[in-house]
Design a protein around this motif. Structure first.
Motif, PDB file in Angstrom:
ATOM      1  N   VAL A  69       0.806  -1.219   0.000  1.00  0.00           N
ATOM      2  CA  VAL A  69       0.000   0.000   0.000  1.00  0.00           C
ATOM      3  C   VAL A  69       0.838   1.267   0.000  1.00  0.00           C
ATOM      4  O   VAL A  69       0.342   2.336  -0.340  1.00  0.00           O
ATOM      5  N   SER A  70       2.112   1.173   0.360  1.00  0.00           N
ATOM      6  CA  SER A  70       2.938   2.383   0.377  1.00  0.00           C
ATOM      7  C   SER A  70       3.828   2.470  -0.859  1.00  0.00           C
ATOM      8  O   SER A  70       3.637   3.336  -1.701  1.00  0.00           O
ATOM      9  N   PHE A  71       4.776   1.592  -1.008  1.00  0.00           N
ATOM     10  CA  PHE A  71       5.730   1.643  -2.119  1.00  0.00           C
ATOM     11  C   PHE A  71       5.389   0.690  -3.262  1.00  0.00           C
ATOM     12  O   PHE A  71       6.095   0.648  -4.265  1.00  0.00           O
ATOM     13  N   GLY A  72       4.317  -0.067  -3.140  1.00  0.00           N
ATOM     14  CA  GLY A  72       3.972  -1.083  -4.126  1.00  0.00           C
ATOM     15  C   GLY A  72       3.655  -0.624  -5.528  1.00  0.00           C
ATOM     16  O   GLY A  72       3.888  -1.361  -6.486  1.00  0.00           O
ATOM     17  N   PRO A  73       3.108   0.584  -5.744  1.00  0.00           N
ATOM     18  CA  PRO A  73       2.730   0.952  -7.107  1.00  0.00           C
ATOM     19  C   PRO A  73       3.845   0.873  -8.156  1.00  0.00           C
ATOM     20  O   PRO A  73       3.595   0.434  -9.269  1.00  0.00           O
ATOM     21  N   VAL A  74       5.060   1.245  -7.811  1.00  0.00           N
ATOM     22  CA  VAL A  74       6.118   1.205  -8.835  1.00  0.00           C
ATOM     23  C   VAL A  74       6.400  -0.222  -9.302  1.00  0.00           C
ATOM     24  O   VAL A  74       6.305  -0.507 -10.496  1.00  0.00           O
ATOM     25  N   PRO A  75       6.719  -1.179  -8.410  1.00  0.00           N
ATOM     26  CA  PRO A  75       6.997  -2.520  -8.933  1.00  0.00           C
ATOM     27  C   PRO A  75       5.771  -3.209  -9.533  1.00  0.00           C
ATOM     28  O   PRO A  75       5.882  -3.901 -10.553  1.00  0.00           O
ATOM     29  N   VAL A  76       4.598  -3.013  -8.929  1.00  0.00           N
ATOM     30  CA  VAL A  76       3.394  -3.682  -9.433  1.00  0.00           C
ATOM     31  C   VAL A  76       3.019  -3.149 -10.821  1.00  0.00           C
ATOM     32  O   VAL A  76       2.755  -3.916 -11.749  1.00  0.00           O
ATOM     33  N   LEU A  77       3.002  -1.837 -10.982  1.00  0.00           N
ATOM     34  CA  LEU A  77       2.602  -1.255 -12.269  1.00  0.00           C
ATOM     35  C   LEU A  77       3.681  -1.419 -13.337  1.00  0.00           C
ATOM     36  O   LEU A  77       3.363  -1.587 -14.513  1.00  0.00           O
ATOM     37  N   THR A  78       4.941  -1.386 -12.943  1.00  0.00           N
ATOM     38  CA  THR A  78       6.019  -1.632 -13.909  1.00  0.00           C
ATOM     39  C   THR A  78       5.876  -3.030 -14.490  1.00  0.00           C
ATOM     40  O   THR A  78       5.946  -3.220 -15.703  1.00  0.00           O
ATOM     41  N   GLU A  79       5.662  -4.001 -13.632  1.00  0.00           N
ATOM     42  CA  GLU A  79       5.502  -5.375 -14.101  1.00  0.00           C
ATOM     43  C   GLU A  79       4.257  -5.518 -14.979  1.00  0.00           C
ATOM     44  O   GLU A  79       4.293  -6.154 -16.032  1.00  0.00           O
ATOM     45  N   ALA A  80       3.153  -4.907 -14.578  1.00  0.00           N
ATOM     46  CA  ALA A  80       1.896  -5.036 -15.322  1.00  0.00           C
ATOM     47  C   ALA A  80       1.963  -4.386 -16.703  1.00  0.00           C
ATOM     48  O   ALA A  80       1.388  -4.895 -17.660  1.00  0.00           O
ATOM     49  N   LEU A  81       2.665  -3.250 -16.808  1.00  0.00           N
ATOM     50  CA  LEU A  81       2.684  -2.502 -18.069  1.00  0.00           C
ATOM     51  C   LEU A  81       3.853  -2.864 -18.985  1.00  0.00           C
ATOM     52  O   LEU A  81       3.815  -2.560 -20.173  1.00  0.00           O
ATOM     53  N   SER A  82       4.876  -3.492 -18.440  1.00  0.00           N
ATOM     54  CA  SER A  82       6.036  -3.844 -19.263  1.00  0.00           C
ATOM     55  C   SER A  82       5.635  -4.813 -20.365  1.00  0.00           C
ATOM     56  O   SER A  82       4.993  -5.824 -20.114  1.00  0.00           O
ATOM     57  N   GLY A  83       6.013  -4.462 -21.576  1.00  0.00           N
ATOM     58  CA  GLY A  83       5.751  -5.330 -22.712  1.00  0.00           C
ATOM     59  C   GLY A  83       4.316  -5.314 -23.206  1.00  0.00           C
ATOM     60  O   GLY A  83       3.978  -6.014 -24.152  1.00  0.00           O
ATOM     61  N   LEU A  84       3.444  -4.507 -22.612  1.00  0.00           N
ATOM     62  CA  LEU A  84       2.051  -4.453 -23.040  1.00  0.00           C
ATOM     63  C   LEU A  84       1.963  -3.730 -24.380  1.00  0.00           C
ATOM     64  O   LEU A  84       2.505  -2.640 -24.542  1.00  0.00           O
ATOM     65  N   ALA A  85       1.301  -4.334 -25.326  1.00  0.00           N
ATOM     66  CA  ALA A  85       1.201  -3.768 -26.675  1.00  0.00           C
ATOM     67  C   ALA A  85       0.645  -2.353 -26.643  1.00  0.00           C
ATOM     68  O   ALA A  85      -0.351  -2.078 -25.978  1.00  0.00           O
ATOM     69  N   GLY A  86       1.312  -1.461 -27.351  1.00  0.00           N
ATOM     70  CA  GLY A  86       0.846  -0.092 -27.499  1.00  0.00           C
ATOM     71  C   GLY A  86       1.295   0.873 -26.423  1.00  0.00           C
ATOM     72  O   GLY A  86       1.052   2.071 -26.529  1.00  0.00           O
TER      73      GLY A  86
END
Length: 196
Positions: free
Chosen positions: A89-106
């Motif tokens: 809940v504090s520092f999680g957005p960077v690693p979670v969103l980086t992983e989710a968006l990496s390599g996503l088409a477009g």
């Protein structure tokens, strides 16, 4: 050393928070010291110092393979569950969103903006209630919606994704939304570009 973080002021530094979030939110992975330093944008010496403290406290585990030192989360302690939840809940957005968006088409670029980005950059204020993400590119809106829903569950707070074209992001504009985003703190997500 980075200053005490506004996202979670009980930690000694932003580096410590970023390191804990990255390792605890990916307990299945082992990280090398150099890899962690690259991911966090700090020196290997700074990472090694934090790793020594966290291994000594029983929060992380390490092992040597040749000259390399590999670090992983200790999931067998009573601290793991609550601490990983706190990091999420504090520092999680960077690693979670980086992983989710990496390599996503477009997806060409992605940024976190709004109150979370402001706290990340040290602006005082209440804990952010949500995480705002700007995706630059032509990715599928339905895929981005699903991604935001999944990230919201992982981070225990609402994640909203706003998409803009690469042309709109690069061009000068009087669009109030883009002007506001550009004038406030941004956290760029360092995405791998394999599916572009």
């Amino acid at each position: 050393m980075k200053v005490s973080p506004s996202l979670l002021p009980i930690l000694r530094s932003r580096t410590q928070g970023e390191l804990l979030a990255l390792v605890l939110l990916h307990p299945e992975r082992e990280y090398g010291i150099t890899e962690l330093a690259g991911d966090l944008g700090v020196t290997p010496t700074a990472v090694l110092r934090e790793v020594e403290r966290l291994v000594g406290a029983g929060i992380l585990a390490d092992r040597r393979v040749g000259r390399s030192r590999l670090v992983t989360a200790r999931t067998d302690t009573p601290l793991y569950g609550p601490l990983s939840e706190l990091m999420s809940v504090s520092f999680g957005p960077v690693p979670v969103l980086t992983e989710a968006l990496s390599g996503l088409a477009g997806v060409r670029e992605a940024y976190i903006y709004g109150s979370w980005a402001a706290r990340y950059h040290g602006e005082a204020g209440p804990p952010p209630a949500d995480v705002d993400v700007l995706v630059v590119g032509a990715s599928d809106p339905d895929v981005l919606f699903d991604l935001a829903e999944h990230a919201s569950r992982q981070l225990h707070r609402e994640v909203t994704v706003h998409r803009v074209s690469a042309e709109a992001w690069a061009a000068p504009t009087d669009d109030p939304f883009l002007t506001s985003v550009r004038e406030r703190p941004l956290v760029r997500l360092e995405l791998s570009q394999e599916a572009q």
